[in-house]
Design a protein around this motif. Structure first.
Motif, mmCIF file in Angstrom:
data_model
loop_
_atom_site.group_PDB
_atom_site.id
_atom_site.type_symbol
_atom_site.label_atom_id
_atom_site.label_comp_id
_atom_site.label_asym_id
_atom_site.label_seq_id
_atom_site.Cartn_x
_atom_site.Cartn_y
_atom_site.Cartn_z
ATOM 1 N N VAL A 49 2.852 1.388 6.860
ATOM 2 C CA VAL A 49 3.606 0.211 6.435
ATOM 3 C C VAL A 49 3.202 -0.976 7.303
ATOM 4 C CG1 VAL A 49 5.889 -0.746 6.041
ATOM 5 C CG2 VAL A 49 5.501 1.693 5.707
ATOM 6 N N MET A 50 2.836 -2.079 6.644
ATOM 7 C CA MET A 50 2.464 -3.290 7.353
ATOM 8 C C MET A 50 3.714 -4.132 7.611
ATOM 9 S SD MET A 50 -0.637 -2.356 7.218
ATOM 10 C CE MET A 50 -1.556 -3.722 7.885
ATOM 11 N N ARG A 51 3.535 -5.258 8.320
ATOM 12 C CA ARG A 51 4.686 -6.102 8.657
ATOM 13 C C ARG A 51 5.284 -6.799 7.435
ATOM 14 N NH1 ARG A 51 5.925 -7.308 13.836
ATOM 15 N NH2 ARG A 51 4.556 -6.509 15.462
ATOM 16 N N ASN A 52 4.474 -7.074 6.427
ATOM 17 C CA ASN A 52 4.990 -7.724 5.225
ATOM 18 C C ASN A 52 5.371 -6.724 4.148
ATOM 19 O OD1 ASN A 52 2.454 -6.836 4.711
ATOM 20 N ND2 ASN A 52 1.710 -8.723 3.769
ATOM 21 N N ASP A 53 5.640 -5.458 4.567
ATOM 22 C CA ASP A 53 6.045 -4.364 3.678
ATOM 23 C C ASP A 53 4.938 -3.917 2.733
ATOM 24 O OD1 ASP A 53 8.487 -3.969 4.783
ATOM 25 O OD2 ASP A 53 9.595 -5.179 3.320
ATOM 26 N N ASP A 54 3.699 -4.398 2.920
ATOM 27 C CA ASP A 54 2.587 -3.797 2.198
ATOM 28 C C ASP A 54 2.304 -2.424 2.780
ATOM 29 O OD1 ASP A 54 2.489 -6.080 0.763
ATOM 30 O OD2 ASP A 54 0.629 -6.848 1.624
ATOM 31 N N VAL A 55 1.720 -1.561 1.974
ATOM 32 C CA VAL A 55 1.448 -0.188 2.382
ATOM 33 C C VAL A 55 -0.061 0.038 2.338
ATOM 34 C CG1 VAL A 55 1.852 2.252 1.904
ATOM 35 C CG2 VAL A 55 3.668 0.589 1.494
ATOM 36 N N ALA A 56 -0.646 0.386 3.489
ATOM 37 C CA ALA A 56 -2.044 0.790 3.558
ATOM 38 C C ALA A 56 -2.098 2.298 3.364
ATOM 39 C CB ALA A 56 -2.661 0.379 4.892
ATOM 40 N N LEU A 57 -2.642 2.726 2.240
ATOM 41 C CA LEU A 57 -2.610 4.126 1.838
ATOM 42 C C LEU A 57 -4.003 4.728 2.005
ATOM 43 C CD1 LEU A 57 -0.677 6.243 0.662
ATOM 44 C CD2 LEU A 57 -1.439 5.575 -1.610
ATOM 45 N N THR A 58 -4.084 5.736 2.867
ATOM 46 C CA THR A 58 -5.330 6.478 3.076
ATOM 47 C C THR A 58 -5.313 7.715 2.191
ATOM 48 O OG1 THR A 58 -5.446 5.701 5.359
ATOM 49 C CG2 THR A 58 -6.809 7.582 4.768
ATOM 50 N N LEU A 59 -6.336 7.850 1.338
ATOM 51 C CA LEU A 59 -6.393 8.935 0.367
ATOM 52 C C LEU A 59 -7.617 9.803 0.630
ATOM 53 C CD1 LEU A 59 -5.515 7.030 -2.941
ATOM 54 C CD2 LEU A 59 -4.005 8.432 -1.555
ATOM 55 N N ASP A 60 -7.406 11.099 0.617
ATOM 56 C CA ASP A 60 -8.485 12.093 0.689
ATOM 57 C C ASP A 60 -8.285 13.049 -0.470
ATOM 58 O OD1 ASP A 60 -9.710 11.106 3.000
ATOM 59 O OD2 ASP A 60 -8.269 12.132 4.278
ATOM 60 N N LEU A 61 -9.221 13.021 -1.416
ATOM 61 C CA LEU A 61 -9.114 13.827 -2.632
ATOM 62 C C LEU A 61 -10.274 14.822 -2.658
ATOM 63 C CD1 LEU A 61 -7.844 14.376 -5.441
ATOM 64 C CD2 LEU A 61 -9.376 12.649 -6.362
ATOM 65 N N GLY B 299 -10.825 7.193 0.846
ATOM 66 C CA GLY B 299 -10.775 5.740 0.892
ATOM 67 C C GLY B 299 -9.412 5.243 1.327
ATOM 68 N N VAL B 300 -9.327 3.941 1.556
ATOM 69 C CA VAL B 300 -8.093 3.274 1.977
ATOM 70 C C VAL B 300 -7.847 2.115 1.021
ATOM 71 C CG1 VAL B 300 -6.881 2.096 3.835
ATOM 72 C CG2 VAL B 300 -8.519 3.893 4.387
ATOM 73 N N VAL B 301 -6.617 2.015 0.540
ATOM 74 C CA VAL B 301 -6.239 0.928 -0.350
ATOM 75 C C VAL B 301 -4.919 0.348 0.132
ATOM 76 C CG1 VAL B 301 -5.076 2.524 -1.934
ATOM 77 C CG2 VAL B 301 -5.814 0.282 -2.760
ATOM 78 N N THR B 302 -4.785 -0.964 0.074
ATOM 79 C CA THR B 302 -3.571 -1.659 0.485
ATOM 80 C C THR B 302 -2.817 -2.113 -0.757
ATOM 81 O OG1 THR B 302 -4.633 -2.413 2.522
ATOM 82 C CG2 THR B 302 -2.631 -3.546 1.844
ATOM 83 N N LEU B 303 -1.560 -1.708 -0.863
ATOM 84 C CA LEU B 303 -0.748 -1.986 -2.051
ATOM 85 C C LEU B 303 0.493 -2.758 -1.655
ATOM 86 C CD1 LEU B 303 -0.894 1.563 -3.639
ATOM 87 C CD2 LEU B 303 -2.366 -0.359 -4.154
#
Length: 640
Positions: free
Chosen positions: A524-536, A559-563
Motif C-alpha cells: 500500500v502506497m501513501r495515496n492508497d494506491d496498491v503496488a501488486l507483485t504477481l508471480d504466476l 511482474g509488478v503493477v500499481t493500481l
C-alpha cells in the motif's frame, strides 16, 4: 421486498401446520385413575364463540398491513397490528405465530439499539431500550446480560476511596515537584556548587555522587523555568539527576555505568500474540538496538517480550509498537479465475472411391466354380440350373450367401466380349455430415485478506506422483550358504528362500503440483494506491516421458503493477489452441475450384483460455496522503 414477505408467510404456514398436527394427535385411550372432568376456562369459552365475518375480514387486513410494516423493519407497529388481528380472529393459528415472530424481532432490535447507545455513552437510552425488551420477553438471557453489563459500567464509574484505588496498582516512581516560577542565574563557581544552587532555588535538595567533579564553570541564565535550567546544568556539568522523592534528587556524572546503576528501571511484559518467531525476534532487536534496552527477553512460545528499562524508554517503545501494528494497512484481494474451453469438429463431404479393381470375368467365374464344386453339384442335382448355365449357378451361389467376394459388393462395370470379357469394380463411396461442438466455462472467485507486504499463495489443480527412486530386492545380498541358500537336506528351505527373493521393489514417490500457482504480494502506497507483485506459474503434463518420468510443461509470469483503489488488473494466459484440417478426395479433382467443397473435410478446433482478474481493495489504510509526523528518540551516549 417481495422475497422476505413470501419467506415470512412460508414460515408462518409451516409453523401452523406443525401446530395443527400436534393439536390433532390422538390422546391416550386409557384415562388416568384420578382424572377429573376437564373444565373449559372462561377465555377458551369466549374463543369458542363463532367469529363474525366482518371481524375476520378486518383481522386479515390488519395482518397484511402488519406484514408490510414487518418488511420495513417497523417491528413495534407490526406487533400491535398482529395482536389486534389475533384478538379479532382467535381461531386463526397464523396470527399468534406472527405475534411471536414480531415480538422476537422487536426484542432483538431493542437489544441492538441499547448496544449502540451504550457505545455512544448514552446509558439512560440504553437502559430504557433494555427495559422495554425485558417487558416484552422477561426470560430472554441476552436482555439480562446487557442489563448486567450496564450495571457493571455504573459501578466502574463510581468514585472509590484512595486506599482502594492504590491497592490495585503497584507503587509508581517518584515525581519531582519543584516550585513554580522562573529564575535567573549568573554564577561563577565549581560544578558541584552550581548544581546545588540551581536546584535549591526551586526548593530541591541535591545529593551529589562522588563522580561529579568540582571543576570550575560559569552559568548565565535569564528567566528560565526549572526544566530549562536543569537541562542546561546537565549539559554544562555532564551529569544527570534522578528524583528520590518530590523534593530530593540524586545527581551523578553522565557515564554508562552510572546510568545503569542509578536510573530507576521498570519491568514490563508486552504481549504480542499472533507474531511469528522471526517477527518477535525483530521486535527484540528493535528494543535493544534502537531503544537501548539491554534486558529484553523474547518468549516465542507465549508470544511475549519482557523489557527492563527506564519508564521514558518503555513509553517510547510502546508508542512505536502501537504505530507499527495499528498503522499496518490491510488489503482484500478479490481473485476471479475464468476458464473458457471450446472444442469443435466438423466432418462433411463425399468420399469418392479411392481404388478401382479390373479383372477378367471368365477367369473369375471359373475360380469361383472350381472353389465351390460341391455346391455347384447340389444346385444342378436339385434342378435349379442346367449344367452349362454358369451365370445362373453364380447368381444362386451369390444370392444364397454361400459365396462372397469384395468384387461384387459395390457393383461391376462390364466391357469386351467372349473370353476377353472384363469388368471394373470400384471402391466404396461414402458421404459424411457430422458436427460436434462443446463449450465449457468455469468460474472460481476467491477473497484473500492480507497485511501490507504479506505474501499470499493460491494453488489450484492436482498433485501428480512422480517416482524418483526405488529399493531393489534383498535377494542379491543373501550369502551363498549350503543348507540355507540352497535346498540342503530340507526341502522347506528352498521355499523359505523363495519368499525372501520375491520381495518387490519399493518406490520413492515425489508429488508435483500441477495446475496454477499464483503468488501475490500487495504493498500500500501513501495515496492508497496498491503496488501488486504477481508471480504466476502454470505446470502441466506434456504427454512425453524420459526414463519413465513424465515431462512437464512450465509457463511463468512475474511482474509488478500499481493500481488505484478498486481498480482491476487482468492476467490472460492462452493455455492451448490447436486447429487441424483433413481433406479426403481424388487427386486432381479435389483441387478443382467448386469441386473441393464436395469432397470430404474433417476440421477440428480446440482452444482453452484462462483469465485471471485481480481487484485489490484497501480496507484499512495506514495513514492519509502526505508525510506523517516523525518521532525522534534521543539516545545519550555520553561517556561511551
Amino acid at each position: 421486498m417481495l422475497a422476505p414477505f413470501l419467506l415470512f408467510s412460508l414460515l408462518l404456514a409451516l409453523a401452523a401446520s406443525i401446530g395443527e398436527a400436534q393439536a390433532t394427535a390422538p390422546a391416550s385411550s386409557v384415562p388416568a385413575a384420578n382424572s377429573e372432568p376437564a373444565v373449559v376456562p372462561a377465555q377458551d369459552a369466549a374463543q369458542a364463540k363463532p367469529v363474525r365475518n366482518s371481524d375476520r375480514r378486518k383481522a386479515a387486513r390488519l395482518f397484511l398491513a402488519a406484514s408490510k410494516l414487518f418488511e420495513k423493519e417497523e417491528f413495534e407497529e407490526a406487533l400491535q397490528r398482529y395482536e389486534r388481528a389475533a384478538a379479532l380472529d382467535p381461531g386463526n393459528p397464523d396470527y399468534p405465530l406472527a405475534v411471536g415472530v414480531a415480538r422476537s424481532h422487536l426484542v432483538t432490535a431493542l437489544i441492538q439499539a441499547a448496544a449502540k447507545d451504550r457505545l455512544h455513552g448514552d446509558a439512560a437510552a440504553a437502559r430504557a431500550a433494555l427495559a422495554q425488551a425485558r417487558e416484552l420477553d422477561p426470560k430472554n438471557p441476552q436482555v439480562m446480560q446487557h442489563l448486567n453489563e450496564l450495571g457493571d459500567d455504573a459501578l466502574l464509574g463510581q468514585t472509590r476511596p484512595l486506599y482502594e484505588q492504590g491497592a490495585e496498582t503497584a507503587g509508581e516512581g517518584a515525581v519531582l515537584a519543584p516550585a513554580s516560577g522562573v529564575r535567573s542565574f549568573h554564577l561563577r563557581s565549581d560544578r558541584r556548587r552550581i548544581i546545588q544552587q540551581v536546584f535549591q532555588s526551586w526548593g530541591i535538595d541535591t545529593t551529589l555522587d562522588e563522580s561529579v567533579r568540582a571543576a570550575p564553570a560559569r552559568v548565565d541564565i535569564d528567566d528560565a523555568s526549572f526544566e530549562t535550567a536543569a537541562h542546561i546544568v546537565e549539559m554544562l556539568t555532564k551529569s544527570f539527576y534522578v528524583p528520590l522523592d518530590a523534593h530530593r534528587v540524586l545527581v551523578a556524572s553522565d557515564v554508562l555505568g552510572n546510568r545503569d546503576e542509578f536510573m530507576r528501571q521498570e519491568l514490563e511484559t508486552v504481549y504480542l500474540s499472533g507474531l511469528t518467531a522471526t517477527e518477535l525476534t525483530d521486535v527484540g532487536k528493535l528494543a535493544k538496538e534502537v531503544f537501548d534496552a539491554q534486558q529484553a527477553v523474547t518468549e516465542p512460545s507465549s508470544g511475549t517480550i519482557t523489557i527492563r528499562a527506564p519508564q521514558k524508554t518503555l513509553d517510547a517503545f510502546n508508542a512505536t509498537l502501537s504505530q507499527l501494528f495499528n498503522g499496518q494497512s490491510q488489503v482484500v484481494l478479490e481473485v476471479r479465475m475464468i476458464q473458457l474451453a471450446h472444442t469443435s469438429e466438423r466432418n462433411t463431404g463425399v468420399h469418392p472411391p479411392q481404388s478401382v479393381s479390373a479383372f477378367n470375368v471368365y477367369s473369375e467365374e471359373q475360380s469361383i466354380l472350381n472353389a465351390n464344386q460341391s455346391l455347384v453339384q447340389q444346385i444342378i442335382s436339385s434342378g435349379l440350373a442346367s449344367p452349362g448355365d454358369t451365370l445362373a449357378i453364380l447368381g444362386i451361389l451369390i444370392a444364397s450367401g454361400q459365396v462372397s467376394s469384395s468384387l461384387f459388393s459395390n457393383g461391376i462395370a462390364l466391357f469386351g466380349g467372349g473370353l476377353t470379357s472384363s469388368a471394373l469394380a470400384p471402391g466404396s463411396l461414402s458421404a459424411n455430415l457430422n458436427l460436434n461442438s462443446s463449450d465449457s466455462r468455469e468460474l472460481d472467485q476467491i477473497q484473500m485478506r492480507l497485511g501490507d507486504g504479506e505474501k499470499a499463495t493460491l494453488r489450484t489443480g492436482s498433485r501428480y506422483p512422480i517416482q524418483t527412486s526405488s529399493f531393489s530386492s534383498i535377494a542379491g545380498s543373501v550369502p551363498n550358504i549350503p543348507g540355507l541358500t540352497g535346498a540342503g537336506a530340507s526341502g522347506s528351505l528352498s521355499s523359505l528362500l523363495a519368499s525372501y527373493s520375491g520381495v518387490p521393489n519399493i518406490p520413492q514417490v515425489e508429488y508435483q503440483d500441477l495446475g496454477l500457482t499464483l503468488i501475490a504480494t500487495p504493498k500500500v502506497m501513501r495515496n492508497d494506491d496498491v503496488a501488486l507483485t504477481l508471480d504466476l506459474k502454470i505446470v502441466a503434463l506434456s504427454g512425453g516421458s524420459v526414463n519413465g518420468n513424465p515431462i512437464l510443461n512450465n509457463r511463468a509470469y512475474s511482474g509488478v503493477v500499481t493500481l488505484k483503489q478498486g481498480e482491476t488488473v487482468a492476467v490472460v494466459s492462452e493455455l492451448d489452441k490447436s486447429q487441424s484440417r483433413a481433406v479426403s478426395g481424388t487427386p486432381g479433382i479435389s483441387e478443382i475450384p467448386g469441386l473441393n467443397d464436395l469432397t470430404g473435410k474433417d476440421n477440428q478446433k480446440n482452444y482453452s483460455t484462462l483469465l485471471i482478474v485481480i481487484t485489490p481493495r484497501v480496507i484499512r489504510g495506514a495513514q492519509s496522503a502526505g508525510h506523517s509526523p516523525m518521532m525522534r528518540v534521543e539516545k545519550n551516549t555520553a561517556g561511551r
